[in-house]
Design a protein around this motif. Structure first.
Motif, PDB file in Angstrom:
ATOM      1  N   PHE A   3       0.833  -1.205   0.000  1.00  0.00           N
ATOM      2  CA  PHE A   3       0.000   0.000   0.000  1.00  0.00           C
ATOM      3  C   PHE A   3       0.867   1.254   0.000  1.00  0.00           C
ATOM      4  O   PHE A   3       0.657   2.177  -0.793  1.00  0.00           O
ATOM      5  N   PHE A   4       1.855   1.304   0.906  1.00  0.00           N
ATOM      6  CA  PHE A   4       2.675   2.505   1.023  1.00  0.00           C
ATOM      7  C   PHE A   4       3.595   2.700  -0.187  1.00  0.00           C
ATOM      8  O   PHE A   4       3.900   3.829  -0.561  1.00  0.00           O
ATOM      9  N   ASP A   5       4.000   1.607  -0.807  1.00  0.00           N
ATOM     10  CA  ASP A   5       4.772   1.725  -2.049  1.00  0.00           C
ATOM     11  C   ASP A   5       3.921   2.363  -3.147  1.00  0.00           C
ATOM     12  O   ASP A   5       4.377   3.258  -3.867  1.00  0.00           O
ATOM     13  N   ASN A   6       2.675   1.895  -3.272  1.00  0.00           N
ATOM     14  CA  ASN A   6       1.753   2.486  -4.258  1.00  0.00           C
ATOM     15  C   ASN A   6       1.452   3.948  -3.935  1.00  0.00           C
ATOM     16  O   ASN A   6       1.392   4.796  -4.830  1.00  0.00           O
ATOM     17  N   LEU A   7       1.246   4.244  -2.648  1.00  0.00           N
ATOM     18  CA  LEU A   7       0.975   5.623  -2.236  1.00  0.00           C
ATOM     19  C   LEU A   7       2.141   6.537  -2.597  1.00  0.00           C
ATOM     20  O   LEU A   7       1.953   7.627  -3.143  1.00  0.00           O
ATOM     21  N   GLU A   8       3.346   6.086  -2.304  1.00  0.00           N
ATOM     22  CA  GLU A   8       4.525   6.896  -2.615  1.00  0.00           C
ATOM     23  C   GLU A   8       4.660   7.117  -4.128  1.00  0.00           C
ATOM     24  O   GLU A   8       4.933   8.226  -4.579  1.00  0.00           O
ATOM     25  N   ARG A   9       4.447   6.087  -4.908  1.00  0.00           N
ATOM     26  CA  ARG A   9       4.546   6.185  -6.368  1.00  0.00           C
ATOM     27  C   ARG A   9       3.520   7.182  -6.921  1.00  0.00           C
ATOM     28  O   ARG A   9       3.843   8.050  -7.730  1.00  0.00           O
ATOM     29  N   PHE A  17       0.156  15.406  -4.980  1.00  0.00           N
ATOM     30  CA  PHE A  17      -1.050  15.866  -4.285  1.00  0.00           C
ATOM     31  C   PHE A  17      -0.685  16.734  -3.089  1.00  0.00           C
ATOM     32  O   PHE A  17       0.272  16.448  -2.371  1.00  0.00           O
ATOM     33  N   THR A  18      -1.475  17.789  -2.848  1.00  0.00           N
ATOM     34  CA  THR A  18      -1.324  18.588  -1.633  1.00  0.00           C
ATOM     35  C   THR A  18      -2.113  17.907  -0.509  1.00  0.00           C
ATOM     36  O   THR A  18      -2.943  17.030  -0.766  1.00  0.00           O
ATOM     37  N   SER A  19      -1.881  18.324   0.732  1.00  0.00           N
ATOM     38  CA  SER A  19      -2.584  17.712   1.862  1.00  0.00           C
ATOM     39  C   SER A  19      -4.091  17.978   1.817  1.00  0.00           C
ATOM     40  O   SER A  19      -4.870  17.236   2.399  1.00  0.00           O
ATOM     41  N   ALA A  20      -4.517  19.030   1.116  1.00  0.00           N
ATOM     42  CA  ALA A  20      -5.946  19.314   0.990  1.00  0.00           C
ATOM     43  C   ALA A  20      -6.627  18.381  -0.013  1.00  0.00           C
ATOM     44  O   ALA A  20      -7.847  18.289  -0.053  1.00  0.00           O
ATOM     45  N   LYS A  21      -5.848  17.677  -0.821  1.00  0.00           N
ATOM     46  CA  LYS A  21      -6.399  16.777  -1.839  1.00  0.00           C
ATOM     47  C   LYS A  21      -6.414  15.313  -1.389  1.00  0.00           C
ATOM     48  O   LYS A  21      -6.933  14.461  -2.092  1.00  0.00           O
ATOM     49  N   ILE A  22      -5.827  15.010  -0.234  1.00  0.00           N
ATOM     50  CA  ILE A  22      -5.829  13.649   0.285  1.00  0.00           C
ATOM     51  C   ILE A  22      -6.887  13.589   1.382  1.00  0.00           C
ATOM     52  O   ILE A  22      -6.853  14.368   2.331  1.00  0.00           O
ATOM     53  N   ILE A  52     -16.014  12.864   6.172  1.00  0.00           N
ATOM     54  CA  ILE A  52     -14.919  13.130   5.232  1.00  0.00           C
ATOM     55  C   ILE A  52     -13.999  14.186   5.842  1.00  0.00           C
ATOM     56  O   ILE A  52     -14.458  15.268   6.221  1.00  0.00           O
ATOM     57  N   VAL A  53     -12.696  13.873   5.941  1.00  0.00           N
ATOM     58  CA  VAL A  53     -11.708  14.796   6.495  1.00  0.00           C
ATOM     59  C   VAL A  53     -10.467  14.754   5.607  1.00  0.00           C
ATOM     60  O   VAL A  53     -10.046  13.685   5.172  1.00  0.00           O
ATOM     61  N   THR A  54      -9.889  15.927   5.336  1.00  0.00           N
ATOM     62  CA  THR A  54      -8.653  15.974   4.555  1.00  0.00           C
ATOM     63  C   THR A  54      -7.450  15.824   5.482  1.00  0.00           C
ATOM     64  O   THR A  54      -7.562  16.010   6.695  1.00  0.00           O
ATOM     65  N   VAL A  55      -6.302  15.514   4.900  1.00  0.00           N
ATOM     66  CA  VAL A  55      -5.072  15.399   5.679  1.00  0.00           C
ATOM     67  C   VAL A  55      -4.725  16.736   6.336  1.00  0.00           C
ATOM     68  O   VAL A  55      -4.188  16.783   7.435  1.00  0.00           O
ATOM     69  N   SER A  56      -5.089  17.847   5.693  1.00  0.00           N
ATOM     70  CA  SER A  56      -4.796  19.169   6.255  1.00  0.00           C
ATOM     71  C   SER A  56      -5.739  19.544   7.399  1.00  0.00           C
ATOM     72  O   SER A  56      -5.569  20.577   8.025  1.00  0.00           O
ATOM     73  N   GLY A  57      -6.751  18.692   7.689  1.00  0.00           N
ATOM     74  CA  GLY A  57      -7.635  18.931   8.833  1.00  0.00           C
ATOM     75  C   GLY A  57      -8.982  19.522   8.491  1.00  0.00           C
ATOM     76  O   GLY A  57      -9.790  19.751   9.380  1.00  0.00           O
ATOM     77  N   GLU A  58      -9.254  19.775   7.230  1.00  0.00           N
ATOM     78  CA  GLU A  58     -10.553  20.320   6.835  1.00  0.00           C
ATOM     79  C   GLU A  58     -11.593  19.210   6.880  1.00  0.00           C
ATOM     80  O   GLU A  58     -11.402  18.142   6.308  1.00  0.00           O
ATOM     81  N   ALA A  59     -12.706  19.459   7.574  1.00  0.00           N
ATOM     82  CA  ALA A  59     -13.785  18.474   7.677  1.00  0.00           C
ATOM     83  C   ALA A  59     -14.993  18.958   6.878  1.00  0.00           C
ATOM     84  O   ALA A  59     -15.328  20.139   6.904  1.00  0.00           O
TER      85      ALA A  59
END
Length: 92
Positions: free
Chosen positions: A2-8, A15-20, A63-70
């Protein structure tokens, strides 16, 4: 894997943290369960009443983004026996 695919994918698309986002779902019944009651030991009877109808399962999604937006909760209602009052107080 999973993390290999995520990194690739992250390296490819940058992607920015607002897009994850993280999405989580859960279900709740539209009919409440029997509440617990407490009565004195001397009391011979204790009564309570709840709805006899069969409840519907309503799914809600957070739904929550990595940047903390809910985002506001997303409700998924059953098509069968849909009731307009499910939307009372909801954002439109």
């Amino acid at each position: 894997m999973f993390f290999d695919n995520l990194e690739r994918i992250q390296l490819k698309y940058n992607f920015t943290s607002a897009k994850i986002i993280n999405v989580d779902e859960s279900g709740v019944s539209t009919v409440l369960a029997l509440p617990k009651i407490v009565v004195p030991k001397e009391c011979k009877q204790a009564g309570q009443t709840v709805s006899g109808e069969r409840g519907e399962q309503v799914t809600f999604v957070g739904i929550v983004t990595v940047s903390g937006e809910a985002f506001p909760l997303v409700y998924v209602f059953p098509k069968v026996r849909y009731k307009e009052e499910f939307l009372n107080g909801a954002l439109h």
